[in-house]
Design an enzyme around this catalytic site. Sequence first.
Site, PDB file in Angstrom:
ATOM      1  N   ASP A 158      22.032 -55.041 -13.760  1.00  0.00           N
ATOM      2  CA  ASP A 158      20.714 -55.259 -13.165  1.00  0.00           C
ATOM      3  C   ASP A 158      20.661 -56.654 -12.536  1.00  0.00           C
ATOM      4  OD1 ASP A 158      18.074 -54.717 -12.504  1.00  0.00           O
ATOM      5  OD2 ASP A 158      17.555 -53.952 -14.488  1.00  0.00           O
ATOM      6  N   ASP A 219      12.324 -48.784  -9.082  1.00  0.00           N
ATOM      7  CA  ASP A 219      12.551 -47.913 -10.248  1.00  0.00           C
ATOM      8  C   ASP A 219      11.679 -46.666 -10.132  1.00  0.00           C
ATOM      9  OD1 ASP A 219      14.070 -49.968 -11.306  1.00  0.00           O
ATOM     10  OD2 ASP A 219      12.801 -50.261 -13.077  1.00  0.00           O
TER      11      ASP A 219
END
Length: 408
Positions: A158, A219
């Site tokens: 990430d 997301d």
Amino acid sequence: MNIYLIALVCIGGSTLILGLDNGLALTPPMGWLSWERFRCNIDCKKDPKNCISENLYVEMADMMVFKGYKQYGYQYVNIDDCWSEMSRDSNGTLVADRERFPRGIKWLADYVHFRGLKLGIYGDVGIKTCGGYPGSLNYYQKDAQTFAEWGVDMVKLDGCYASMSDMATGYPQMSYYLNQTGRPILYSCSWPAYQVEARIVPDYKKIASYCNIWRNYKDVQDSWDSVEDIMDFYANNSGHFAEVARPGQFNDPDMLIVGDYGLSYGQQTIQMSIWAILAAPMMISADLRNMKEESKDLLQNEMLLRISQDMYGIQGKRIIKDGNVEVWTKQMGINAKAVAFAFLNVGTDGTPVEVSYQFSRLGLTEAEGYNVTNVLEEKFFGVLRPTDYVNVTVYPTSAWLGYADFDC
Ligand SMILES: *[C@@H]1O[C@H](CO)[C@@H](O)[C@H](O)[C@H]1NC(C)=O
Ligand SMILES: *[C@@H]1O[C@H](CO)[C@@H](O)[C@H](O)[C@H]1NC(C)=O
Ligand SMILES: *[C@@H]1O[C@H](CO)[C@@H](O)[C@H](O)[C@H]1NC(C)=O
């Protein structure tokens, strides 16, 4: 003519890999990932069945086998954020949370391998993960080695708590160190998603030279609005990322939320159809222990998964948007002459729409015609030639997915 000769003439394609060459993700990876459904739930006292713990991943690995997912190609069982201790050990090594993962990640990897599956883990290119756990900045080599020693098969890196320049050096460095471990580890990068958020146009060719899959956009959340927004981003294709997709390197519109709370069955057929057409990773983020039968059947629709896993790895596109009707197509099959096509009704007013398109408009040009399958209902639809019309009814926020097979 001899049948073998026909096969040779028909196949003739090549899977030239220009990006990261670790032999992985030759088709879009399939599996399960905890994030969207289980988030950073670390309260195992109050919620032992759903907290991020060894037990959760063991149970999902078991479900992958016993509920048939493995047999359909779902392979990765992936840990996301919030798995580690808040600090590294005295040698600077990452350590799994000692209460929630009492036997450590190596034990879990062995368990998942014993089930014939693969284990994925999560890290961050910056100083901390999004949940505030230790990030890999200054530890890329060490963490790559640790993951390899544990027997990890996939790493999602990430991009929280990192600057754009940390990312520009960190993502390639982690790629290098993963390679240096000698263990093939599928590498998922969130790099372009952070660039897009900062309004920088990503250099997708460069990203593909370091990463197997990469997140481009926000997301996914458990809602139709979220799925529709992501689909629009992929339809817009700004930065021409669709053209970079091929075996070994795929764009990642994020997890499948099929079998969760937010989507109607019709909306689930849209997410499945479009993710298959996009050659997207098929990572389920839902509770496999109590999945509704209709969602499980959709996740295990054999022809839909064949569309997803086509060996050419071509990313399909939205070719028509006409009011509430969208048409998406993907070239696939023998010599990429077969075509998967989805008609979507994205209207929310409750009205079914009758769609009617001449087959040639969908890029189906072989004069001899095609055998067409209604993929979601798993039945033969008919033989259609380029001049024929395909007429179907599409229900509100639902998909009609077709597969037109060119029999050469
Ligand atoms: C490392 O990279 C080389 C060169 O691209 C490649 O041939 C090799 O298979 C890679 N090894 C691993 C373990 O990824
Ligand atoms: C740190 O590394 C040394 C030498 O490899 C090892 O003996 C020791 O057990 C390690 N400490 C921890 C906390 O893992
Ligand atoms: C897609 O493009 C349209 C038209 O340019 C724009 O209005 C919309 O915001 C874009 N959507 C996404 C998610 O990028």
